[in-house]
Design an enzyme around this catalytic site. Structure first.
Site, short mmCIF file in Angstrom:
data_model
loop_
_atom_site.label_atom_id
_atom_site.label_comp_id
_atom_site.label_asym_id
_atom_site.label_seq_id
_atom_site.Cartn_x
_atom_site.Cartn_y
_atom_site.Cartn_z
N ASN A 1 0.82 -1.22 0.00
CA ASN A 1 0.00 0.00 0.00
C ASN A 1 0.85 1.26 0.00
OD1 ASN A 1 -3.20 -0.12 0.48
ND2 ASN A 1 -2.26 -1.99 1.26
N ILE B 1 -11.11 -7.82 1.33
CA ILE B 1 -12.51 -8.14 1.04
C ILE B 1 -12.66 -9.10 -0.14
CG2 ILE B 1 -13.31 -5.94 1.98
CD1 ILE B 1 -13.60 -4.93 -0.89
N CYS C 1 -6.68 -0.81 9.33
CA CYS C 1 -6.32 -1.62 8.16
C CYS C 1 -5.96 -0.64 7.06
CB CYS C 1 -7.43 -2.58 7.79
SG CYS C 1 -9.04 -1.81 7.59
N ASP D 1 -8.49 1.27 4.84
CA ASP D 1 -9.42 2.39 4.97
C ASP D 1 -10.03 2.50 6.35
OD1 ASP D 1 -9.05 3.24 2.32
OD2 ASP D 1 -10.47 1.73 1.60
N GLY D 2 -9.91 1.45 7.15
CA GLY D 2 -10.41 1.51 8.52
C GLY D 2 -11.89 1.30 8.67
N ASP E 1 -13.47 -1.94 7.37
CA ASP E 1 -13.82 -3.36 7.21
C ASP E 1 -13.18 -4.20 8.31
OD1 ASP E 1 -15.44 -3.28 4.82
OD2 ASP E 1 -13.63 -2.79 3.71
#
Length: 830
Positions: A329, A355, A440, A442-443, A445
């Site tokens: 990332n 996901i 994580c 995006d914070g 999921d």
């Protein structure tokens, strides 16, 4: 992905499926008829099973539910597909599914097998396979020539995935009796509880005026995001360190992805430790970008330990991603923190996949259950339970390969990774009084999964009905989990990124599930069916599965039952209510979602009110006094299993014995409650009888005292009568008393008779003997008590006597008689 199985076995299984459907089942005995469309609304419009504002839009008669080989009628409404068994008006649960809960559907054609000796003229069979988001695969069969399948598919394309969120059934039905109170008030009340200000209650005036900035010694509530200018996916109110100003919060938000800066989700009421959440830091490819404001904000979570003066607490930064993903990332500007930049901190990676991996794992698990359940979607029996070429033939290698598919789905491994991370977070907070920052990418999921499950373990309030609702509304809804994207619902801007996959296949046999299809199968998936380009993923379903695993480990620690979780999940997937629509609190507010639709929580509460504590949603084993602290499961207990009530309810409807045990336990609990009520009623009767006995005993004591006093009075009256008699006789009179209280007085001139009742219950007993004429004045000249000086020897007695032929009067104070001291000659010895 699983490796392709042996082709001969593949052909054998498909041939077995085809022969199964070629038999003399419901398919051949049905009388296929075409219905007049004008009669659709009149034949089933008054069904009792229809919900409020639910209307039938399409009807197919003579349809076969291939899963169970049952014939019936298929109805399409503006909310769901209804399958009614032949001759009944009751929906069959397996064949009834909400439209929004359909993940995809496929048109398939099953060609008849031709024999070597004779050919068949039977036309191919038309099938429609519907794959649900709730772990089921349904197959409907249509007789050729009716064109019902084509009409049904066209209707499904129009209804199953609407273009706009306003086209959902939730807005057609409206709020009805399940109105939704403002979730902002409930969020503030939860903040107040966490800050130890539970006596304060939120109101709309407080929210409108921005007067909810409550604080304690370490933390405060800020209205910096009241207009969602700071972060569009965060709630309007945030709980942050008291030592950090709003200006510093604004600066810190620029260093986090999507401006999701570190904020507090839960704080320990005793130790002061917190669980905070955020998105990944924007450290860049070289991992060298820093932010003083972000570092100061994160460091403020390390307050001093209570009882250890000057000792700051430890801070753990839990990155939910695998380490390699976090580094990857960095190429897009993200990354992870460095412990050298954040004092008193330690970085931990949990290795939970993204996901897309969860979506593929869920799909493989669903296919596995369809293949190895009691009955598959093609109507065949489970390979592991009935004869044929695997279990009955004794081929252990084939059996092992079939069983290994469950492990190869990866679903249980993902569940175990999440539970391990949650147990680690809870242990750090409970045992070390350390603070934990979770993020994580995006914070919204994996971060939400970990934070909410950790709160569930640490705080017993979240294991109640009210607390469970508060937990979901805080960590999932308020903090912006994108439900529309993840569940595959239309969002505010349009249809969203979820595209409903439509497949068509034509094969000589029935390709019931993708697991059974080899790379050369004719039923290949369309490009949209892989979900590779969309954000659909069962993240929330995975979280509910984790909750069920914790309930299995601690069956007495939760107020709600697994049945409640299933019904709650079904309501969420059906989109019947508006609570989980849209992707953020801001979107729901701007569209007025909650005012225009019903409330899921109100609906579930209404269901429970009908049965009280014996309702199926209530856990009969719940013991709040025993589990009033944190739950810290050991590593050995974190071995997940399939959730029977959810995973196996369609593929193995007879197997989930846990549900039957729960029903029996609930029946025993109801019987116990009845016996308890009977015992309480008997105890109340005993108490009433005891009270009556005590009152009667008290009355009896009073009567005895009265009787005793009467006897004493009688004795005294007898004594006083004797005294009076002697006193009167000393005057020359003779008094005779009768039993009825009359007396006869004899004087020198002759007897005169007067009647007088002697009082029996007076303390001062007085006798009055008088003649008929009371008008004469007594001069008392002949009174024997008169002295020479004319005074009375017995002044306290009030005695007066007059001798004469017509009158004699005597009044006596008997207490004075007792005190009298005169010559003994007046009285005779007793």
């Amino acid at each position: 992905m699983t490796a392709p199985r042996n082709s001969s076995r593949r052909l054998r299984s498909l041939r077995y499926s085809s022969e199964k459907m070629e038999g003399t089942g419901s398919w051949d005995v049905l009388e296929w008829t075409k219905l007049d469309p004008a009669s659709w609304s009149s034949s089933f419009s008054n069904l009792d099973c229809l919900l409020e504002s639910e209307r039938i839009t399409f009807e197919c008669c003579g349809v076969i539910l291939i899963n169970t080989d049952e014939a019936g009628t298929l109805l399409l409404t503006n909310f769901r597909i209804l399958f009614l068994s032949e001759g009944t008006s009751d929906p069959l649960p397996l064949g009834t599914i909400p439209l929004v809960a359909i993940e995809k559907f496929n048109k398939m054609v099953l060609k008849a097998q031709s024999s070597r000796h004779h050919s068949t003229k039977n036309p191919p069979k038309r099938l429609l396979q519907v794959t649900g988001k709730d772990m089921r695969i349904i197959v409907y069969g249509f007789r050729p020539g009716t064109k019902q399948r084509r009409s049904l598919v066209d209707a499904l394309l129009r209804c199953s995935h609407p273009e706009r969120v306003w086209d959902l059934y939730a807005f057609t039905c409206g709020p009805s009796k399940f109105g939704n109170t403002n979730p902002k008030e409930r969020l503030l009340n939860e903040y107040f509880r966490l800050l130890g200000k539970g006596s304060s209650r939120a109101s709309m005036n407080m929210i409108d005026n921005g007067s909810f900035s409550v604080s304690n010694d370490f933390w405060r509530i800020t209205d910096l995001n009241s207009n969602y200018n700071l972060c569009q996916t965060y709630p309007f109110a945030l709980m942050v360190p008291k030592s950090i100003s709003d200006e510093e919060l604004t600066q810190a938000s620029t260093f986090r992805a999507k401006s999701r800066l570190p904020v507090i989700s839960w704080c320990h009421p005793g130790s002061g430790a917190v669980i905070a959440r955020s998105s990944q830091p924007l450290v860049g490819l070289m991992m060298n970008m820093r932010s003083n404001f972000d570092e100061k904000l994160v460091a403020s979570f390390c307050t001093q330990l209570s009882g250890h003066k000057g000792t700051p607490r430890k801070l753990y930064i839990a990155d939910a991603r695998p380490r390699k993903n976090a580094l990857a990332n960095g190429a897009m500007g993200g990354g992870s923190e460095s412990s050298s930049n954040y004092l008193q901190s330690e970085i931990v990676f949990f290795g939970i996949d993204n996901i897309h991996a969860m979506r593929e794992s869920f799909s493989r698990l669903r296919d596995y259950l369809d293949m190895h359940g009691t009955t598959s979607s093609d109507g065949t029996s489970s390979f592991l339970r009935h004869g044929g070429w695997t279990w009955g033939g004794g081929n252990l290698s084939s059996m092992s390969a079939s069983v290994s598919l469950l492990g190869e789905s990866g679903w249980l491994s993902h569940i175990q990774s999440i539970l391990a991370g949650v147990a680690w977070i809870a242990a750090r907070v409970a045992m070390e009084s350390a603070s934990v920052l979770v993020h994580c990418s995006d914070g919204w999921d994996r971060t939400t999964q970990l934070v909410s499950l950790a709160c569930l373990l640490l705080d017993p309030y979240y294991r109640t009905f009210a607390g469970f609702q508060a937990l979901i509304e805080k960590d999932w809804l308020a903090f912006g989990h994108p439900f529309s994207d993840r569940i595959g619902m239309p969002n505010v801007s349009g249809s969203g990124s979820f595209e409903l996959p439509i497949q068509s296949s034509s094969a000589s046999s029935f390709p019931s599930s993708p697991v059974r299809q080899t790379s050369g199968s004719a039923a290949t998936q369309s490009p949209g069916s892989s979900h590779g380009l969309n954000n659909y993923s069962p993240i929330f379903l995975q979280w509910v599965d984790c909750v069920s695993q914790l309930m299995r480990m601690y069956p007495c620690a939760f107020e709600f039952s697994p049945t409640f979780l299933v019904d709650f999940t079904d309501c969420l997937l059906s989109c019947r209510f508006g609570n989980f629509l849209c992707n953020s609190e801001k979107e729901r507010q701007e569209c007025g979602i909650l005012e225009a639709s019903g409330c899921l929580w109100a609906y579930l509460t209404d269901l429970r009110s009908l049965g009280g504590t014996s309702h199926a949603h209530c856990n009969p084993l719940y013991d709040s006094s025993r589990y009033n602290g944190p739950l810290l499961p050991p590593a050995a207990a974190l071995a997940p299993t399939l959730w029977p009530q959810f995973h196996l309810r369609w593929a193995c409807p007879v197997e989930p014995n846990a549900a039957e045990t729960e029903v029996q336990c609930r029946a025993m609990t109801a019987k116990h409650l009845e016996m308890k009520k009977g015992k309480e009623a008997a105890e109340r009767k005993v108490d009433a009888l005891s009270s009556t006995i005590e009152s009667l005993s008290e009355e009896l004591r009073k009567e005895r005292n009265i009787s005793r006093a009467a006897k004493e009075s009688a004795k005294r009256a007898i004594k006083e009568r004797g005294v009076i008699s002697r006193a009167v006789q000393s005057l020359g009179c003779k008094v005779n008393f009768t039993k009825n209280g009359d007396c006869t007085v004899e004087v020198e001139d002759g007897p005169q008779k007067c009647s007088h009742s002697i009082p029996q219950k007076q303390t001062d007993v007085s006798e009055s003997i008088s003649s008929a004429s009371e008008d004469k004045v007594c001069e008392a000249l002949l009174c024997p008590l008169r002295t020479r000086e004319g005074t009375c020897r017995w002044p306290d007695a009030g005695c007066c006597a007059q001798n004469g032929s017509q009158f004699l009067g005597l009044k006596a104070n008997f207490e004075a008689f007792d005190k009298l001291s005169i010559y003994d000659s007046y009285f005779t010895a007793e």
